[in-house]
Design a protein around this motif. Structure first.
Motif, PDB file in Angstrom:
ATOM      1  N   ARG A 168       0.969  -1.222  -0.067  1.00 27.06           N
ATOM      2  CA  ARG A 168      -0.139   0.061  -0.010  1.00 27.06           C
ATOM      3  C   ARG A 168       0.820   1.245   0.244  1.00 27.06           C
ATOM      4  NH1 ARG A 168      -4.327  -2.139   4.359  1.00 27.06           N
ATOM      5  NH2 ARG A 168      -5.528  -3.644   2.886  1.00 27.06           N
ATOM      6  N   SER A 169       2.081   1.225   0.746  1.00 26.29           N
ATOM      7  CA  SER A 169       2.803   2.355   0.912  1.00 26.29           C
ATOM      8  C   SER A 169       3.840   2.317  -0.018  1.00 26.29           C
ATOM      9  CB  SER A 169       3.174   2.690   2.405  1.00 26.29           C
ATOM     10  OG  SER A 169       4.142   1.828   2.880  1.00 26.29           O
ATOM     11  N   CYS A 170       4.348   1.196  -0.336  1.00 25.33           N
ATOM     12  CA  CYS A 170       5.539   0.927  -1.299  1.00 25.33           C
ATOM     13  C   CYS A 170       6.681   1.246  -0.583  1.00 25.33           C
ATOM     14  CB  CYS A 170       5.459   1.816  -2.607  1.00 25.33           C
ATOM     15  SG  CYS A 170       4.221   1.202  -3.597  1.00 25.33           S
ATOM     16  N   VAL A 171       6.763   0.895   0.582  1.00 26.50           N
ATOM     17  CA  VAL A 171       7.843   0.998   1.747  1.00 26.50           C
ATOM     18  C   VAL A 171       8.396  -0.210   2.228  1.00 26.50           C
ATOM     19  CG1 VAL A 171       8.563   2.125   4.052  1.00 26.50           C
ATOM     20  CG2 VAL A 171       6.992   3.258   2.608  1.00 26.50           C
ATOM     21  N   TRP A 172       9.453  -0.294   2.084  1.00 29.36           N
ATOM     22  CA  TRP A 172      10.345  -1.705   2.365  1.00 29.36           C
ATOM     23  C   TRP A 172      10.795  -1.419   3.999  1.00 29.36           C
ATOM     24  CZ3 TRP A 172      11.109  -6.110  -0.088  1.00 29.36           C
ATOM     25  CH2 TRP A 172      10.930  -5.905  -1.452  1.00 29.36           C
ATOM     26  N   THR A 173      10.710  -2.246   4.923  1.00 26.63           N
ATOM     27  CA  THR A 173      10.963  -2.445   6.359  1.00 26.63           C
ATOM     28  C   THR A 173      11.961  -3.778   6.700  1.00 26.63           C
ATOM     29  OG1 THR A 173       8.934  -1.465   6.827  1.00 26.63           O
ATOM     30  CG2 THR A 173      10.119  -2.578   8.588  1.00 26.63           C
TER      31      THR A 173
END
Length: 86
Positions: free
Chosen positions: A12-17
């Motif tokens: 959804r946010s296109c963020v890698w963690t």
């Protein structure tokens, strides 16, 4: 380069963690990986000193945990493998 990092992508946010769960497999490259049911399995790989791995690890997506997989007694494992696909 040999890493032991593990990342998750939020679609959804296109963020890698980065996920840091212990225990976890040691740093390696060239390992094989596949997903079956609710787990991702890795086999083999290599470390920079030309140490080749002959071990299986599983990451459970539901419990967010790694575990070393111990084959049944008498079962055959392939030889230590590097840059091979499943």
């Amino acid at each position: 380069t040999y890493y032991s990092d593990f990342y998750e992508l939020d679609f959804r946010s296109c963020v890698w963690t980065e996920l840091r769960y212990e225990p976890r497999p040691s740093a390696r490259s060239g390992h094989s990986a596949f997903v079956f049911q609710n787990s991702m399995y890795i086999y083999g790989g290599r470390y920079h000193n030309h140490q080749y791995f002959r071990e299986i690890w599983a990451f459970d997506f539901l419990s967010c945990s790694w575990r070393a997989v111990t084959p049944s007694p008498g079962s055959l494992l392939p030889p230590p493998t590097y840059n091979h696909s499943c």
